[in-house]
Design an enzyme around this catalytic site. Structure first.
Site, PDB file in Angstrom:
ATOM      1  N   GLY A   1      -9.319  -2.160   1.993  1.00 23.13           N
ATOM      2  CA  GLY A   1     -10.431  -1.911   2.905  1.00 23.13           C
ATOM      3  C   GLY A   1      -9.971  -2.015   4.344  1.00 23.13           C
ATOM      4  CB  CYS A   2     -11.802  -2.862   7.445  1.00 23.34           C
ATOM      5  SG  CYS A   2     -11.479  -3.157   9.196  1.00 23.34           S
ATOM      6  CG  PHE A   3      -6.016  -2.085   9.219  1.00 25.81           C
ATOM      7  CD1 PHE A   3      -6.962  -2.179  10.224  1.00 25.81           C
ATOM      8  CD2 PHE A   3      -5.067  -1.055   9.322  1.00 25.81           C
ATOM      9  CE1 PHE A   3      -6.987  -1.317  11.302  1.00 25.81           C
ATOM     10  CE2 PHE A   3      -5.074  -0.174  10.386  1.00 25.81           C
ATOM     11  CZ  PHE A   3      -6.043  -0.307  11.386  1.00 25.81           C
TER      12      PHE A   3
END
Length: 324
Positions: free
Chosen positions: A171-173
């Site tokens: 997902g969002c890093f």
């Protein structure tokens, strides 16, 4: 015993360097060192920097090497490759021994490994014995460096580190990076774009699917403190392994879940761990790392700089005894 060189050792060190010249000349490597190098001035510079070491055995001088911890300007650029670890390092130069003492280089390297976590060395392309020694001692070839003081003469560059790397997409890093950065044994993290179809993509290109990369975190870890299995355990704490291209509120192919490895041993560990802990079919890519490009500066350590920023991961999943 390996110790710092003393003034009384200088004549013997010069003799060893002379013998090394003869050995190189007789083993198809006449161009490793120029005539007269290393000389008295080089020895004194190394000694003044407290960086010259010798091996003594029964009061006999066996070998000599220079070992520095810091930055070597010759290593600033690597042609045809790159340094794997952008971390503090030591480096070995001017290593030589008396004739027929075949294990001295191993002893010198092992001594230096105890002093640093990352180690670099370079050698001439014709120096086959040294190339054999460094690869045998766990060094990896990184490319070609050019010696500033010798008209950009080429040298083969090698690197060793006690650390290891794995690449995690979940997902969002921002949240993935922050989570792993909190764990004991994690040395460094960096966000970027992995396994895509173009070089050096921008965030906007990845966001608008003009590039096929996954938002990914490079995790450098100390296997003496945290194992790859433990890193995977944490991954399964915060990721939904059955979700396709979506984690939390983030959806899109760039948010797919993946674990990207650099060597086959890691692949086996990853597959074994996931197969043991998840029912198939899980939706986690397990692939060899093909490419990784650093994300823009404002993405790096985003949640440290913006502690109230968006994050899809619950940091309370980390137990207190697991935190740095």
């Amino acid at each position: 015993m390996i110790r710092k060189a003393l003034e009384k050792h200088i004549p013997l060190i010069l003799d060893i360097y002379d013998s090394a010249h003869e050995f190189m000349k007789n083993n198809d490597n006449p161009n490793q060192w120029p005539i007269g190098y290393p000389g008295l001035e080089d020895i004194k510079i190394d000694m003044d920097n407290d960086a010259l070491y010798v091996l003594e055995d029964d009061n006999k001088l066996i070998g000599v090497f220079a070992f520095y911890i810091g930055v070597d300007p010759n290593y600033a650029n690597v042609e045809g490759g790159k340094w794997e670890y952008d971390l503090p390092y030591g480096f070995i130069h001017r290593i030589a021994s008396i004739p027929n003492h075949v294990h001295f280089a191993d002893q010198a390297i092992n001594y230096c490994k105890k002093m640093v976590d990352c180690l670099r060395v370079d050698t001439h392309k014709d120096n086959k014995p040294m190339q054999h020694v460094v690869t045998k001692n766990g060094f990896s070839y990184r490319g070609i460096i050019h010696l500033i003081e010798r008209d950009q003469e080429e040298r083969l560059a090698y690197e060793w580190s006690r650390y290891q790397k794995i690449y995690i997409a979940g997902g969002c890093f921002w949240g993935v990076e922050h989570y792993y950065s909190l764990l004991k044994g994690i040395i460094a993290t960096k966000v970027g774009y992995a396994n895509g179809d173009i070089a050096n993509p921008s965030y906007e290109q990845v966001k608008h699917h003009e590039a096929s990369h996954a938002e990914t975190v490079e995790v450098i870890y100390d296997p003496r403190v945290i194992s790859l299995n433990k890193i995977l355990e944490h991954f399964l704490r915060f990721v939904d392994p059955y979700s396709i291209d979506k984690q939390g509120e983030d959806s899109g192919h760039q948010y797919r879940s993946g674990i990207y490895y650099q060597n086959e041993d890691d692949r086996k560990v990853i597959e074994s761990y996931l197969d043991e802990h998840l029912a198939k079919p899980y939706q986690i890519e397990i692939k060899k790392l093909e490419n990784f490009y650093d994300a823009e500066t404002y993405h790096q350590k985003y949640l440290y700089k913006n502690p109230r920023g968006y994050c899809h991961i619950n940091m309370h999943l980390i137990h207190d005894n697991e935190k740095q």
